[in-house]
Design a protein around this motif. Structure first.
Motif, PDB file in Angstrom:
ATOM      1  N   TRP A  89       0.809  -1.215   0.000  1.00 17.47           N
ATOM      2  CA  TRP A  89       0.000   0.000   0.000  1.00 17.47           C
ATOM      3  C   TRP A  89       0.841   1.263   0.000  1.00 17.47           C
ATOM      4  O   TRP A  89       0.471   2.244  -0.631  1.00 17.47           O
ATOM      5  N   THR A  90       1.953   1.267   0.730  1.00 18.22           N
ATOM      6  CA  THR A  90       2.768   2.482   0.785  1.00 18.22           C
ATOM      7  C   THR A  90       3.546   2.725  -0.502  1.00 18.22           C
ATOM      8  O   THR A  90       4.031   3.825  -0.719  1.00 18.22           O
ATOM      9  N   THR A 143       0.221   4.833  -5.426  1.00 21.71           N
ATOM     10  CA  THR A 143      -0.434   6.137  -5.345  1.00 21.71           C
ATOM     11  C   THR A 143      -1.893   5.895  -4.953  1.00 21.71           C
ATOM     12  O   THR A 143      -2.404   4.773  -5.048  1.00 21.71           O
ATOM     13  N   ALA A 144      -2.565   6.946  -4.544  1.00 21.07           N
ATOM     14  CA  ALA A 144      -3.975   6.820  -4.171  1.00 21.07           C
ATOM     15  C   ALA A 144      -4.811   6.351  -5.356  1.00 21.07           C
ATOM     16  O   ALA A 144      -5.702   5.512  -5.213  1.00 21.07           O
ATOM     17  N   LEU A 145      -4.523   6.857  -6.542  1.00 20.23           N
ATOM     18  CA  LEU A 145      -5.277   6.450  -7.727  1.00 20.23           C
ATOM     19  C   LEU A 145      -5.057   4.973  -8.041  1.00 20.23           C
ATOM     20  O   LEU A 145      -6.001   4.248  -8.352  1.00 20.23           O
ATOM     21  N   GLU A 146      -3.817   4.512  -7.944  1.00 22.77           N
ATOM     22  CA  GLU A 146      -3.539   3.089  -8.172  1.00 22.77           C
ATOM     23  C   GLU A 146      -4.321   2.223  -7.185  1.00 22.77           C
ATOM     24  O   GLU A 146      -4.886   1.198  -7.561  1.00 22.77           O
ATOM     25  N   PHE A 147      -4.339   2.629  -5.933  1.00 21.51           N
ATOM     26  CA  PHE A 147      -5.073   1.876  -4.914  1.00 21.51           C
ATOM     27  C   PHE A 147      -6.556   1.811  -5.253  1.00 21.51           C
ATOM     28  O   PHE A 147      -7.176   0.750  -5.211  1.00 21.51           O
ATOM     29  N   LEU A 148      -7.141   2.959  -5.584  1.00 25.31           N
ATOM     30  CA  LEU A 148      -8.567   2.998  -5.889  1.00 25.31           C
ATOM     31  C   LEU A 148      -8.910   2.126  -7.086  1.00 25.31           C
ATOM     32  O   LEU A 148      -9.842   1.334  -7.039  1.00 25.31           O
TER      33      LEU A 148
END
Length: 102
Positions: A77-78, A81-86
């Motif tokens: 997770w770290t 990026t936030a977009l990749e996670f979403l």
């Protein structure tokens, strides 16, 4: 939750990983949980979640020890990026389980 007049509270000590100052990740009954916790006043190594704090199940059917599973997830997770996670973990993963690709 419990009624203090009728029964004693039930506690289950679990090994957990502190994320930030007030969140913990732990595995219980093959489920990965995230829960808000508070540091114990009596022992700074003990953290507890209260009855009013709802935990969130992040994953089910977790196999392996928490000491192996949680650090690997945090590392994954770290590095995202936030977009990749979403897109990858919240949108694509459930669709892949249904056999749908995006």
């Amino acid at each position: 939750m419990y009624d203090a007049d009728d029964e004693e509270p039930q506690y289950e000590p679990l090994p957990a990983f502190l994320i930030g100052e007030d969140r913990a990740l732990f595995v219980s009954d093959s489920q990965l949980w995230a829960q808000e916790v508070r540091q114990s006043e009596g022992d700074p190594d003990i953290y507890a979640g209260g009855n009013e704090d709802a935990g969130v199940i992040i994953a089910e059917n977790v196999t392996g020890a928490a000491a192996d599973v949680i650090p690997a997830l945090v590392k994954k997770w770290t590095s995202m990026t936030a977009l990749e996670f979403l897109v990858r973990d919240l949108v694509a993963a459930p669709l892949l389980e249904l056999g749908v690709t995006i």
